[in-house]
Design a protein around this motif. Structure first.
Motif, PDB file in Angstrom:
ATOM      1  N   CYS A  22      31.632  10.633  23.648  1.00  0.00           N
ATOM      2  CA  CYS A  22      31.171  11.294  22.424  1.00  0.00           C
ATOM      3  C   CYS A  22      32.358  11.430  21.473  1.00  0.00           C
ATOM      4  N   ILE A  24      32.847  13.536  19.187  1.00  0.00           N
ATOM      5  CA  ILE A  24      33.128  14.922  18.857  1.00  0.00           C
ATOM      6  C   ILE A  24      33.859  15.639  19.992  1.00  0.00           C
ATOM      7  N   CYS A  25      33.334  15.547  21.219  1.00  0.00           N
ATOM      8  CA  CYS A  25      33.915  16.324  22.325  1.00  0.00           C
ATOM      9  C   CYS A  25      34.509  15.483  23.445  1.00  0.00           C
ATOM     10  N   ALA A  29      28.490   9.918  26.298  1.00  0.00           N
ATOM     11  CA  ALA A  29      27.345   9.904  25.389  1.00  0.00           C
ATOM     12  C   ALA A  29      26.076   9.644  26.192  1.00  0.00           C
ATOM     13  N   THR A  33      20.872  10.552  22.185  1.00  0.00           N
ATOM     14  CA  THR A  33      21.643  11.046  21.041  1.00  0.00           C
ATOM     15  C   THR A  33      22.849  10.165  20.742  1.00  0.00           C
ATOM     16  N   PHE A  36      26.511  10.314  20.534  1.00  0.00           N
ATOM     17  CA  PHE A  36      26.923  11.659  20.902  1.00  0.00           C
ATOM     18  C   PHE A  36      26.400  12.040  22.279  1.00  0.00           C
ATOM     19  N   CYS A  37      26.940  13.129  22.831  1.00  0.00           N
ATOM     20  CA  CYS A  37      26.508  13.599  24.150  1.00  0.00           C
ATOM     21  C   CYS A  37      25.334  14.561  24.042  1.00  0.00           C
ATOM     22  N   CYS A  41      26.427  18.080  19.192  1.00  0.00           N
ATOM     23  CA  CYS A  41      27.537  17.267  18.684  1.00  0.00           C
ATOM     24  C   CYS A  41      27.087  16.402  17.504  1.00  0.00           C
ATOM     25  N   ALA A  42      25.848  15.906  17.544  1.00  0.00           N
ATOM     26  CA  ALA A  42      25.318  15.142  16.410  1.00  0.00           C
ATOM     27  C   ALA A  42      25.234  16.032  15.171  1.00  0.00           C
ATOM     28  N   ASP A  45      28.706  16.598  13.694  1.00  0.00           N
ATOM     29  CA  ASP A  45      29.122  15.428  12.930  1.00  0.00           C
ATOM     30  C   ASP A  45      28.435  15.395  11.563  1.00  0.00           C
TER      31      ASP A  45
END
Length: 71
Positions: A22, A24-25, A29, A33, A36-37, A41-42, A45
């Protein structure tokens, strides 16, 4: 631990992890999503995009182009 509890860090049923992390973190993933995970997190973003955190810089300023066109 009863049947309703899941070990920490385990994804809810139906979320299949992918090989990518992901952005973000850094967690794996999931297909639903991707990239993303999670939906959280989506949303983080999307908030960054809408808030102007991500932007593409340009060497030319838009007001300089408009001034050139007026001359």
């Amino acid at each position: 631990m009863n049947d309703n509890q899941k070990p920490a860090g385990q994804k809810p049923a139906g979320q299949k992890p992918t090989d990518k992390a992901c952005p973000i973190c850094g967690r794996p993933a999931v297909e639903e999503t991707k990239p993303f995970c999670s939906k959280r997190c989506a949303d983080v973003d999307l908030s960054r995009w809408l808030g102007g955190v991500y932007r593409i810089e340009s060497p030319d300023r838009p007001d300089a182009e408009e001034a050139d066109e007026r001359e």
